[in-house]
Design an enzyme around this catalytic site. Structure first.
Site, PDB file in Angstrom:
ATOM      1  N   HIS A 267      -3.521  14.270  -0.782  1.00  0.00           N
ATOM      2  CA  HIS A 267      -4.372  14.317  -1.981  1.00  0.00           C
ATOM      3  C   HIS A 267      -4.000  15.554  -2.807  1.00  0.00           C
ATOM      4  O   HIS A 267      -3.094  15.500  -3.631  1.00  0.00           O
ATOM      5  CB  HIS A 267      -5.841  14.341  -1.511  1.00  0.00           C
ATOM      6  CG  HIS A 267      -6.856  14.098  -2.575  1.00  0.00           C
ATOM      7  ND1 HIS A 267      -6.539  13.839  -3.882  1.00  0.00           N
ATOM      8  CD2 HIS A 267      -8.223  14.073  -2.524  1.00  0.00           C
ATOM      9  CE1 HIS A 267      -7.647  13.659  -4.580  1.00  0.00           C
ATOM     10  NE2 HIS A 267      -8.691  13.805  -3.776  1.00  0.00           N
ATOM     11  N   HIS A 309       2.289   6.454  -6.963  1.00  0.00           N
ATOM     12  CA  HIS A 309       0.847   6.710  -6.996  1.00  0.00           C
ATOM     13  C   HIS A 309       0.132   5.445  -6.568  1.00  0.00           C
ATOM     14  O   HIS A 309       0.583   4.339  -6.875  1.00  0.00           O
ATOM     15  CB  HIS A 309       0.421   7.093  -8.422  1.00  0.00           C
ATOM     16  CG  HIS A 309      -0.930   7.716  -8.493  1.00  0.00           C
ATOM     17  ND1 HIS A 309      -2.079   6.957  -8.540  1.00  0.00           N
ATOM     18  CD2 HIS A 309      -1.318   9.014  -8.506  1.00  0.00           C
ATOM     19  CE1 HIS A 309      -3.117   7.788  -8.588  1.00  0.00           C
ATOM     20  NE2 HIS A 309      -2.687   9.027  -8.571  1.00  0.00           N
ATOM     21  N   ASP A 366       1.719  15.679 -10.138  1.00  0.00           N
ATOM     22  CA  ASP A 366       2.134  16.764  -9.262  1.00  0.00           C
ATOM     23  C   ASP A 366       3.598  17.120  -9.414  1.00  0.00           C
ATOM     24  O   ASP A 366       4.030  18.184  -8.960  1.00  0.00           O
ATOM     25  CB  ASP A 366       1.866  16.388  -7.796  1.00  0.00           C
ATOM     26  CG  ASP A 366       0.390  16.371  -7.524  1.00  0.00           C
ATOM     27  OD1 ASP A 366      -0.295  17.280  -8.016  1.00  0.00           O
ATOM     28  OD2 ASP A 366      -0.084  15.443  -6.847  1.00  0.00           O
TER      29      ASP A 366
HETATM   30  N1  ACO Z   1       9.837   7.893  -2.462  1.00  0.00           N
HETATM   31  C1  ACO Z   1      10.517   6.825  -1.978  1.00  0.00           C
HETATM   32  N2  ACO Z   1       9.966   5.601  -1.775  1.00  0.00           N
HETATM   33  C2  ACO Z   1       8.657   5.466  -2.077  1.00  0.00           C
HETATM   34  C3  ACO Z   1       7.894   6.532  -2.572  1.00  0.00           C
HETATM   35  C4  ACO Z   1       8.529   7.775  -2.767  1.00  0.00           C
HETATM   36  N3  ACO Z   1       7.844   8.838  -3.265  1.00  0.00           N
HETATM   37  N4  ACO Z   1       6.609   6.120  -2.788  1.00  0.00           N
HETATM   38  C5  ACO Z   1       6.575   4.833  -2.414  1.00  0.00           C
HETATM   39  N5  ACO Z   1       7.816   4.445  -1.997  1.00  0.00           N
HETATM   40  C6  ACO Z   1       8.196   3.083  -1.566  1.00  0.00           C
HETATM   41  C7  ACO Z   1       7.659   2.754  -0.197  1.00  0.00           C
HETATM   42  O1  ACO Z   1       8.581   3.117   0.804  1.00  0.00           O
HETATM   43  C8  ACO Z   1       7.449   1.272  -0.306  1.00  0.00           C
HETATM   44  O2  ACO Z   1       8.723   0.667  -0.213  1.00  0.00           O
HETATM   45  P1  ACO Z   1       8.863  -0.810   0.491  1.00  0.00           P
HETATM   46  O3  ACO Z   1       8.067  -1.726  -0.390  1.00  0.00           O
HETATM   47  O4  ACO Z   1      10.335  -1.056   0.477  1.00  0.00           O
HETATM   48  O5  ACO Z   1       8.291  -0.656   1.866  1.00  0.00           O
HETATM   49  C9  ACO Z   1       6.968   1.068  -1.732  1.00  0.00           C
HETATM   50  O6  ACO Z   1       7.546   2.179  -2.483  1.00  0.00           O
HETATM   51  C10 ACO Z   1       5.463   1.081  -1.909  1.00  0.00           C
HETATM   52  O7  ACO Z   1       4.967   2.262  -1.295  1.00  0.00           O
HETATM   53  P2  ACO Z   1       3.510   2.432  -0.685  1.00  0.00           P
HETATM   54  O8  ACO Z   1       3.523   3.591   0.254  1.00  0.00           O
HETATM   55  O9  ACO Z   1       3.015   1.117  -0.213  1.00  0.00           O
HETATM   56  O10 ACO Z   1       2.682   2.807  -1.982  1.00  0.00           O
HETATM   57  P3  ACO Z   1       1.272   3.438  -1.986  1.00  0.00           P
HETATM   58  O11 ACO Z   1       0.663   3.070  -3.280  1.00  0.00           O
HETATM   59  O12 ACO Z   1       0.515   3.129  -0.754  1.00  0.00           O
HETATM   60  O13 ACO Z   1       1.610   5.018  -1.916  1.00  0.00           O
HETATM   61  C11 ACO Z   1       1.845   7.278  -2.465  1.00  0.00           C
HETATM   62  C12 ACO Z   1       1.365   5.904  -2.920  1.00  0.00           C
HETATM   63  C13 ACO Z   1       1.183   7.708  -1.151  1.00  0.00           C
HETATM   64  C14 ACO Z   1       1.449   8.323  -3.538  1.00  0.00           C
HETATM   65  C15 ACO Z   1       3.376   7.246  -2.285  1.00  0.00           C
HETATM   66  O14 ACO Z   1       3.987   6.814  -3.476  1.00  0.00           O
HETATM   67  C16 ACO Z   1       3.955   8.589  -1.850  1.00  0.00           C
HETATM   68  O15 ACO Z   1       4.003   8.879  -0.652  1.00  0.00           O
HETATM   69  N6  ACO Z   1       4.418   9.436  -2.827  1.00  0.00           N
HETATM   70  C17 ACO Z   1       4.916  10.749  -2.517  1.00  0.00           C
HETATM   71  C18 ACO Z   1       3.758  11.735  -2.317  1.00  0.00           C
HETATM   72  C19 ACO Z   1       3.059  12.106  -3.626  1.00  0.00           C
HETATM   73  O16 ACO Z   1       3.681  12.411  -4.624  1.00  0.00           O
HETATM   74  N7  ACO Z   1       1.712  12.101  -3.607  1.00  0.00           N
HETATM   75  C20 ACO Z   1       0.901  12.479  -4.776  1.00  0.00           C
HETATM   76  C21 ACO Z   1       0.004  11.400  -5.226  1.00  0.00           C
HETATM   77  S1  ACO Z   1      -0.804  11.880  -6.709  1.00  0.00           S
HETATM   78  C22 ACO Z   1      -2.184  12.733  -6.233  1.00  0.00           C
HETATM   79  O17 ACO Z   1      -2.714  12.562  -5.166  1.00  0.00           O
HETATM   80  C23 ACO Z   1      -2.822  13.693  -7.202  1.00  0.00           C
END
Ligand code: ACO
Length: 428
Positions: A267, A309, A366
């Site tokens: 978060h 996101h 972020d």
């Molecule tokens: N880098 C590479 N691949 C990614 C990333 C990433 N940052 N984010 C998602 N993916 C991929 C996943 O591996 C998945 O691939 P697949 O379909 O081949 O399995 C697909 O994209 C969907 O990802 P999910 O994890 O299902 O997406 P979700 O909506 O649940 O996750 C999250 C969102 C947690 C923010 C994720 O994108 C992530 O981990 N990002 C990096 C951390 C980050 O920047 N967090 C800040 C959020 S903003 C905030 O809280 C203020």
């Protein structure tokens, strides 16, 4: 009651119920499932509450597909362009932008509450020298409850209002105290001839021996950062504040619970993760192409921090606002320009990549906020504290809205029990 209904039927039992559909001003309507158990004998199953509207809210709207963020109907782009942070606070709390006179009065009220009780200083004496600022912030915010017995009746609108003002006013003072403790420098008292942001920077970077005069660009950058983080509807920390407060818990305890939730790396901690990632790329000399390849490799747990996101499946509108500020600030302060250039190149190459396009992974707020904070001289362990300071108004606005809501009940989710079936206690 609504005219539109959705039928839910269970072919196995032949049971069926008609559920009302509640329309939204913007975004998806919601199915009222309050009678689902009585009608079908089943609960709904929704881990992480991703498909559940937990309340009606008039504060913030996000369209993740369009990349749109509205506070009380105003776009985040308009607000960052035209409003101060305190103006946005007033808007979030009251539903309308203040008049000039209303804003002056509001600023005066906030100014009157910036000091904390002297005894709060003694709490800091109890912390270990290397305590995390978030641990100190959540503790001292909860401790505020012990000073305000006169105004913690959650059912009294006047008490709720005074508490909202106190929290918005005192949060920068407490945040700066956490920083000063860490640095081993004396706490600085607020100076009420300064604006909200200038006052915070004075308490952070001023010392008794020397005044700190921030540049207008630094003030603008921080003001924008605060606006961009002021609220984001029912995210984990806001939902935590609502859930904690739903039992009638005092507001300081409820906000402290929100701070605890925000502390988590999924978060509030993501901007720190972005900085670690960018620093690691610089230190290792790894190419951007190889970094992107690692993020795409399913056998490698590495993910590009600051990308993707849960709600935005388009550009996070806050990331667009912040990018320009980042540029202006680094041009003036000459901060970590190579890191910013690296971030921009990473962003451009990622946006052009099929993997990220297909999965709708765009930069989130972020991605740039850490670079701004570093340029302002804010250390990494204070990043989440900054986020908490900005988000306090969102938490308190939602907490107040919950208490005004005639449909509000204590939060009490159900579960799908999958543990051991009832069994006899073994004989001894
Ligand atoms: N880098 C590479 N691949 C990614 C990333 C990433 N940052 N984010 C998602 N993916 C991929 C996943 O591996 C998945 O691939 P697949 O379909 O081949 O399995 C697909 O994209 C969907 O990802 P999910 O994890 O299902 O997406 P979700 O909506 O649940 O996750 C999250 C969102 C947690 C923010 C994720 O994108 C992530 O981990 N990002 C990096 C951390 C980050 O920047 N967090 C800040 C959020 S903003 C905030 O809280 C203020």
């Amino acid at each position: 009651m609504s005219d539109r209904k959705v039928s839910i039927s269970d072919p196995q039992t032949g049971k069926q119920i008609d559920c009302d559909v509640f329309e939204a001003t913007h975004g998806s309507p919601a199915i009222d499932i309050s009678k689902i158990h009585a009608g079908t004998g089943c609960y709904t199953y929704d881990p992480g509450y991703g498909m559940t509207a937990s309340c009606r809210s008039k504060i913030t709207f996000i369209d993740g597909a369009k990349g749109e963020l509205l506070h009380r109907g105003y776009s985040i782009e308009d607000l960052t362009e035209n409003s101060s942070y305190l103006e946005v606070c007033y808007l979030l709390l009251n539903g309308e932008l203040p008049s000039d006179q209303g804003l002056t009065e509001f600023e005066g009220i906030i100014r009157n509450h910036t000091m904390v009780h002297e005894n709060i200083r003694s709490f800091f004496d109890g912390f270990r020298y290397d305590a995390h600022p978030m641990a100190m912030l959540s503790t001292t915010v909860a401790a505020l409850a012990s000073f305000y017995h006169d105004s913690t009746d959650v059912n009294n609108p006047e008490h709720r209002k005074i508490t909202a003002h106190r929290l918005i006013a005192k949060m920068p003072t407490l945040a700066a105290m956490c920083y000063k403790f860490h640095r081993g420098q004396p706490f600085m008292y607020p100076q009420n001839n300064l604006g909200y942001v200038e006052n915070f920077l004075h308490m952070m970077f001023g010392v008794p021996a020397e005044e700190y005069v921030p540049s207008p660009t630094a003030v603008k950058a921080l003001e924008t950062m605060l606006i961009l983080h002021a609220d984001h509807e029912q995210n984990a920390s806001t939902s935590t504040v609502r859930l904690a407060g739903s039992s009638g818990a005092n507001p300081f305890a409820s906000i402290s619970a929100g701070i605890a939730s925000l502390w988590g790396p999924a978060h509030g901690g993501a901007n720190e993760a972005v900085m670690n990632m960018l620093d690691a790329i610089v230190e290792s000399g790894e190419s951007i192409e190889s970094t992107i390849a690692r993020a795409k490799d399913k056998n490698d747990p590495f993910r590009l921090m600051g990308f993707g996101h849960r709600v935005y499946k388009n550009f996070d509108p806050r990331a667009r606002c912040i990018e320009k500020i980042c540029h202006d600030l680094l041009n003036e302060l000459g901060g970590d320009q190579p890191l910013f250039e690296l971030a921009r190149e990473l962003e451009q190459k990622t946006l052009a990549d099929d993997y990220f396009q297909e999965r709708k992974l765009y930069p989130n707020v972020d991605f740039y906020s850490g670079i701004i904070m570093r340029a302002l001289g804010i250390p990494m362990n204070m990043f989440t504290v900054m986020f908490a300071m900005a988000r306090t108004v969102g938490w308190i606005a939602h907490w107040s809205e919950m208490h005004e809501d005639p449909e509000f009940r204590i939060g009490r989710p159900r579960q799908l029990y999958v543990g051991a079936a009832r069994r006899p206690y073994p004989s001894k």
